[in-house]
Design a protein around this motif. Sequence first.
Motif, mmCIF file in Angstrom:
data_model
loop_
_atom_site.group_PDB
_atom_site.id
_atom_site.type_symbol
_atom_site.label_atom_id
_atom_site.label_comp_id
_atom_site.label_asym_id
_atom_site.label_seq_id
_atom_site.Cartn_x
_atom_site.Cartn_y
_atom_site.Cartn_z
ATOM 1 N N VAL A 1 46.218 39.001 46.157
ATOM 2 C CA VAL A 1 46.926 38.110 45.234
ATOM 3 C C VAL A 1 45.963 37.069 44.678
ATOM 4 C CG1 VAL A 1 48.690 36.317 45.064
ATOM 5 C CG2 VAL A 1 49.203 38.451 46.257
ATOM 6 N N TRP A 2 45.119 36.522 45.539
ATOM 7 C CA TRP A 2 44.141 35.514 45.098
ATOM 8 C C TRP A 2 43.109 36.151 44.162
ATOM 9 C CZ3 TRP A 2 42.938 31.153 43.529
ATOM 10 C CH2 TRP A 2 41.624 30.666 43.511
ATOM 11 N N GLU A 3 42.752 37.402 44.414
ATOM 12 C CA GLU A 3 41.787 38.088 43.555
ATOM 13 C C GLU A 3 42.339 38.249 42.138
ATOM 14 O OE1 GLU A 3 39.052 42.164 43.560
ATOM 15 O OE2 GLU A 3 40.678 41.909 45.012
ATOM 16 N N ILE A 4 43.619 38.664 42.041
ATOM 17 C CA ILE A 4 44.253 38.799 40.723
ATOM 18 C C ILE A 4 44.363 37.433 40.048
ATOM 19 C CG2 ILE A 4 46.401 39.402 39.535
ATOM 20 C CD1 ILE A 4 46.848 41.559 41.638
ATOM 21 N N THR A 5 44.693 36.412 40.837
ATOM 22 C CA THR A 5 44.809 35.060 40.301
ATOM 23 C C THR A 5 43.471 34.580 39.758
ATOM 24 O OG1 THR A 5 46.554 34.563 41.906
ATOM 25 C CG2 THR A 5 45.476 32.695 40.839
ATOM 26 N N ALA A 6 42.386 34.876 40.479
ATOM 27 C CA ALA A 6 41.051 34.479 40.024
ATOM 28 C C ALA A 6 40.687 35.164 38.710
ATOM 29 C CB ALA A 6 40.018 34.801 41.099
ATOM 30 N N VAL A 7 41.063 36.432 38.587
ATOM 31 C CA VAL A 7 40.828 37.152 37.335
ATOM 32 C C VAL A 7 41.592 36.483 36.186
ATOM 33 C CG1 VAL A 7 41.241 39.321 36.110
ATOM 34 C CG2 VAL A 7 40.336 39.361 38.439
#
Length: 692
Positions: free
Chosen positions: A391-397
């Motif tokens: 979830v954090w990875e998608i948010t960072a993108v």
Amino acid sequence: MLYWAQYAVVRVVAFFMLGILFAVYIPFHTSIRQIWWFSLGSVISYLVLSAVLKKATFVKYNLLLSVGSSFVFATLGYLCLVCANQTTFSDHISNFQNVEAYTFVVTDAGEEKAKTTRYLAQISAVKDSLWYSATGKMYLYVSKDLPGLDYGSTYLIGGQLQRLSGPMNPGEFDYQRFLSYQNIHYQQFVREPPLLIKARPPSFTISSFGLEMSNWAKAVFEKNIKHEQERGIALALVLGIKDGLNNEIKNAYSASGAMHVLAVSGLHVGIIYLILSALLGRLQSGTVGRWIFALLVLSVLWIYALITGFSPSVLRAVTMFSFVIVARAINRKSNIYNTLAASALILLFFNPYLIMSVGFQLSYLAVFGIVFLQPRIYDLLHFDTILIDKVWEITAVSIAAQLATFPLGLLYFHQFPTYFLLSNLVVIPGAFALLILGILLLLFSWAPMLAALIGSVLEAVVSVVNRVVFWIEGMPIGRIDDVYITVIESGFIMLLTLSIAILFVTRRVKVMYAIFSFSLLLCISLLIRSIHNGQLNRLIFYRINGHTAVEWISNERSVLWSDDQLLHDSEKLYFNVRPNRLKCGVHKTTAYPFKRLDTGIDIAMVAKKSILVLRDIHKETNFGKKPRVNFLIYSGDCRRSLKWVVERFDFDLLILGGDLSVWKAEKLRGQSAELGLSFYSIYHEGALEYEI
């Protein structure tokens, strides 16, 4: 620390793009031959300079050689744009003055509009007293009552070409300039079927095969997805076909920050690349494996481009990824920025006008933001739970892409989606699922029962994503609207964002000077514009088809007078009136209908100026003494002669309304000139801006 020597291709592309922009905004040539000689001279001068300084100390003359090479690439960019401008060709349709008929080849499958189907046509010959070979692109709007046109076929049609006109209202979208960047300068509305001269030849072409594949894929979706709204979104998301999207869907996805999902582009190509990487990633362990992986992935991506009918956005994205894939196959440690720059250079070389495309700008800015910022944003937080980490990875993108593109979003769309993080947490995984399901649907289209099952699942996923998007749109303060910035201010914001990012990476205190400078310049620009808007005091007589509208803008407020029908037409107000309000910094507006008198006249008193609109005025109307008005508007409803009007009204300025018919507007303009009247034709000249 940043070492610019590592980014040689980036610097080449930067100056190549600078040359293109000079050719667009500050052209200095008078002929193609002139710029050819200028470019050749710059190349020869650089080669001579390099030869002379070859044996000299390189460091001593490094700056001189760098400036020389940069100038050469800028000149080549300028030349590339000039050569891409088809209006400079001697046989372009703009060089024929009295076109009576012309032949054309249909170059697309057509796009459905409300009452017509729009086709892109390539002119092949024109009749200007005699028949001549000709070139040029145009749009044909064919009534839906007529048979459709076939892709690749040649037709003959009579009538003069209608040159596209510029914006008729202040701040309005410049459709003419937008199409000129695609070398489209003419249009015609077809009310009689064109004569078929030559059907499409049966010979194989990649374009025709791509169109057939796109039509086949569309038919598969239409057969297996029952509900119209879900089918329209699935077609847009997987195949890039947007005919089934209504304004409600577009506004919802735009407001929630998920509009990029409906435009097949880099996101979709990237998702396919990630899926293939997960499935075939082990092949990359050796040199041979890397090349096998590259060939397989490139094949799938270009097949996907074929299925989408070689959509420009997909071609752009696939080209970009192709460079990245090949670069990694050659050398895993290749500079990603140089690779991206090389893909942009190839695209701009073949079509330099792409630099003016919003899609091109947003695509490369988004990719740059993801490559440069996403890893650094992602490293700020660490989670042990795999689900939270993803979830954090998608948010960072999402954050990285939004930081890179929001200045252009404000410039072009005047809005900022407040909940883009929330929407992307749904739409990006949803796009993953929908692309996989869409590809499976096409792969198993030969099995009716299995295809129907996959179509049902795909439709259910679309429905869930759709509901979430509409729910986010309905949340309080779903987006920040009516933001207006200039091109220069957008540039300042970009440079400011880039400076902050560089400070974030390098930790160099000197970058603070750049941050302070760009912040100061942005504030000064905003302040100057705010002072100017606060001093405005003007009347605007708008050019809106079928309507009469007058707006008074003063001190960042506006009052609109118009016919009652326009006041309830939010779409026309949005496209014709709203842009000028944004430009003038209007924060508060009120609207009133014209007061209609029994005599068939509309009246209004605006900023101590009297306005009288002639509607269906009675022929027997006689005021005794001539009414004195500042502005007299002759509308399309008026059937009285101009001589009759002059005998009964005393006015400062006669305004020929924008709702007049073509022949009536021409007739009244000629009569007004003959009578020596002070007049202004909104129909011909566009909106009138009158300073009070």
